[in-house]
Design a protein around this motif. Structure first.
Motif, short mmCIF file in Angstrom:
data_model
loop_
_atom_site.label_atom_id
_atom_site.label_comp_id
_atom_site.label_asym_id
_atom_site.label_seq_id
_atom_site.Cartn_x
_atom_site.Cartn_y
_atom_site.Cartn_z
N SER A 1 -0.31 0.99 -13.98
CA SER A 1 -0.56 -0.34 -14.70
C SER A 1 0.36 -1.30 -13.66
CB SER A 1 0.06 -0.49 -16.08
OG SER A 1 1.40 -0.06 -16.13
N ALA A 2 1.17 -0.79 -12.86
CA ALA A 2 2.01 -1.60 -11.84
C ALA A 2 1.15 -1.91 -10.64
CB ALA A 2 3.15 -0.98 -11.55
N TRP A 3 0.01 -1.38 -10.45
CA TRP A 3 -0.75 -1.70 -9.24
C TRP A 3 -2.03 -2.31 -9.66
CZ3 TRP A 3 1.46 -0.62 -4.74
CH2 TRP A 3 2.90 -0.08 -4.87
N GLU A 4 -2.76 -3.01 -8.72
CA GLU A 4 -4.07 -3.64 -8.97
C GLU A 4 -5.24 -2.79 -8.89
OE1 GLU A 4 -5.00 -6.81 -9.38
OE2 GLU A 4 -2.73 -7.56 -9.55
N GLU A 5 -4.88 -1.77 -7.92
CA GLU A 5 -6.06 -0.53 -7.63
C GLU A 5 -5.46 0.40 -7.38
OE1 GLU A 5 -9.84 0.13 -4.80
OE2 GLU A 5 -8.76 -1.88 -4.61
N VAL A 6 -5.78 1.63 -8.14
CA VAL A 6 -5.38 2.92 -7.89
C VAL A 6 -6.68 3.97 -7.84
CG1 VAL A 6 -3.90 4.93 -8.93
CG2 VAL A 6 -3.15 2.70 -9.42
N THR A 7 -6.80 4.37 -6.56
CA THR A 7 -7.80 5.13 -6.28
C THR A 7 -7.33 6.52 -5.70
OG1 THR A 7 -7.96 4.25 -4.12
CG2 THR A 7 -9.54 3.30 -5.97
N THR A 8 -8.18 7.61 -6.00
CA THR A 8 -8.03 9.07 -5.29
C THR A 8 -9.04 8.90 -4.18
OG1 THR A 8 -7.13 9.61 -7.55
CG2 THR A 8 -7.72 11.58 -5.95
N ARG A 9 -8.58 9.23 -2.96
CA ARG A 9 -9.51 9.36 -1.72
C ARG A 9 -8.87 10.69 -0.92
NH1 ARG A 9 -9.25 4.22 1.62
NH2 ARG A 9 -9.36 3.37 -0.16
N GLY A 10 -9.62 11.58 -0.72
CA GLY A 10 -9.44 12.70 0.23
C GLY A 10 -7.97 13.49 -0.83
N GLY A 11 -6.95 13.65 0.16
CA GLY A 11 -6.14 14.46 -0.52
C GLY A 11 -4.74 13.55 -0.92
N SER A 12 -5.10 12.28 -1.39
CA SER A 12 -3.99 11.36 -1.80
C SER A 12 -4.58 10.23 -3.04
CB SER A 12 -3.24 10.73 -0.53
OG SER A 12 -4.40 9.88 -0.02
N ARG A 13 -3.37 9.77 -3.63
CA ARG A 13 -3.66 8.94 -4.44
C ARG A 13 -3.18 7.46 -3.98
NH1 ARG A 13 -3.76 9.18 -10.27
NH2 ARG A 13 -3.10 11.31 -9.91
N LEU A 14 -4.09 6.58 -3.66
CA LEU A 14 -3.64 5.30 -2.97
C LEU A 14 -3.41 4.15 -4.15
CD1 LEU A 14 -3.42 4.21 -0.13
CD2 LEU A 14 -5.98 3.55 -0.36
N CYS A 15 -2.31 3.68 -3.92
CA CYS A 15 -1.65 2.71 -4.91
C CYS A 15 -1.78 1.34 -4.10
CB CYS A 15 -0.44 3.00 -5.26
SG CYS A 15 0.14 4.57 -6.04
N GLN A 16 -2.58 0.27 -4.44
CA GLN A 16 -2.75 -1.05 -3.62
C GLN A 16 -2.42 -2.07 -4.54
OE1 GLN A 16 -6.74 0.03 -2.02
NE2 GLN A 16 -5.68 -0.05 -0.16
N GLY A 17 -1.88 -3.25 -3.99
CA GLY A 17 -1.64 -4.61 -4.44
C GLY A 17 -0.82 -4.44 -5.83
N GLN A 18 0.48 -4.48 -5.27
CA GLN A 18 1.43 -4.60 -6.41
C GLN A 18 1.56 -5.69 -7.45
OE1 GLN A 18 6.16 -4.29 -6.39
NE2 GLN A 18 5.42 -3.84 -4.61
N ARG A 19 1.49 -5.23 -8.57
CA ARG A 19 1.24 -6.54 -9.73
C ARG A 19 2.68 -7.03 -10.01
NH1 ARG A 19 -2.79 -4.02 -14.34
NH2 ARG A 19 -4.70 -4.12 -12.94
N ASN A 20 2.80 -8.22 -10.35
CA ASN A 20 3.73 -8.93 -11.06
C ASN A 20 4.13 -8.50 -12.37
OD1 ASN A 20 6.25 -10.42 -11.66
ND2 ASN A 20 5.39 -12.33 -10.61
N PRO A 21 5.15 -7.70 -12.62
CA PRO A 21 5.31 -7.26 -14.07
C PRO A 21 5.70 -8.44 -14.95
CG PRO A 21 7.15 -6.43 -12.59
CD PRO A 21 6.02 -7.12 -11.69
N CYS A 22 6.16 -9.65 -14.48
CA CYS A 22 6.62 -10.57 -14.93
C CYS A 22 5.55 -11.69 -15.73
CB CYS A 22 7.73 -11.43 -14.32
SG CYS A 22 9.16 -10.83 -13.69
N ASN A 23 4.53 -11.48 -14.92
CA ASN A 23 3.17 -12.35 -15.34
C ASN A 23 2.18 -11.48 -16.34
OD1 ASN A 23 3.96 -14.35 -13.64
ND2 ASN A 23 3.03 -13.78 -11.89
N CYS B 1 0.92 -1.12 0.12
CA CYS B 1 -0.05 -0.09 0.15
C CYS B 1 0.90 1.28 0.09
CB CYS B 1 -0.87 -0.05 1.38
SG CYS B 1 -2.06 1.49 1.17
N LEU B 2 0.41 1.98 -0.78
CA LEU B 2 1.27 3.39 -0.95
C LEU B 2 0.43 4.55 -1.25
CD1 LEU B 2 4.30 4.60 -1.14
CD2 LEU B 2 3.86 4.22 -3.43
N ALA B 3 0.40 5.78 -0.47
CA ALA B 3 -0.33 6.85 -0.57
C ALA B 3 0.37 8.03 -1.19
CB ALA B 3 -1.13 7.10 0.45
#
Length: 196
Positions: A101-123, A87-89
């Motif tokens: 594209s490197a994350w499963e879910e990217v959402t904007t909530r409040g004053g930050s962009r939330l990057c969740q669920g790192q994807r495996n770039p090899c798959n 998880c990274l905000a």
């Protein structure tokens, strides 16, 4: 000044990686932060700078709070090796490391962009598809980053050499050259030292 918020829950290869992350922002943990609450609620954890880590010489889990960091952009490779980052905000003006594209879910909530669920770039396919040279396997190395690891028994540049690295031959040649140069220098300097 944009605030950079990051909550890291990751497995680190060693304590050195954690020390680098914890040193990004000066000061101790903030009492109301998620990291401070996590550290207070878990036995066997201790705070170090702006981080909470497991006690011991080689902590495996680290939770970091890097709020109010003056970064305006994320430097390339700043998350190299963070393969278990979940998880990274970041401020809405910044992209997630590795792109959306490197994350499963990217959402904007409040004053930050939330990057969740790192994807495996090899798959992946498409944007995330990564081609390693023949005789090499792709391994994730952080958000949107990969490392190509040579498959056994290949090694060297683009994994083109087959067999084991010739360690004894390499050490033998290196030792012989070093000894020859040392004797040559000793002989030439000895003559200079004897002359008046």
């Amino acid at each position: 000044m944009g605030a950079f918020t990051v909550l890291l829950l990751l497995l680190l290869p060693g304590a050195a990686g954690g020390a680098a992350v914890c040193g990004y922002c000066p000061g101790p943990l903030r009492n109301a932060s998620v990291v401070a609450r996590y550290c207070a609620s878990r036995a066997g954890t201790e705070s170090e700078g702006r981080c909470c880590r497991e006690r011991g010489a080689r902590p495996e889990r680290l939770l970091g709070d890097l709020t109010e960091n003056p970064l305006r952009a994320l430097p390339d490779g700043s998350f190299l090796g963070f393969t278990h980052l979940r998880c990274l905000a970041v401020p809405p003006a910044l992209e997630c490391p590795g792109g959306s594209s490197a994350w499963e879910e990217v959402t904007t909530r409040g004053g930050s962009r939330l990057c969740q669920g790192q994807r495996n770039p090899c798959n992946g396919s498409g944007e995330l598809a990564w081609l390693c040279p023949e005789n090499a396997a792709c391994a994730p190395d952080g958000p949107g980053l990969v490392a190509c690891l040579c498959e056994s028994p290949f090694h060297g540049y683009k994994c083109l050499r087959e067999g084991a690295f010739p360690g004894p031959l390499f050490c033998g040649i290196l030792g012989t050259v070093t000894l020859a140069l040392a004797l040559l220098l000793w002989g030439t300097q000895r003559r200079k030292a004897k002359s008046p």
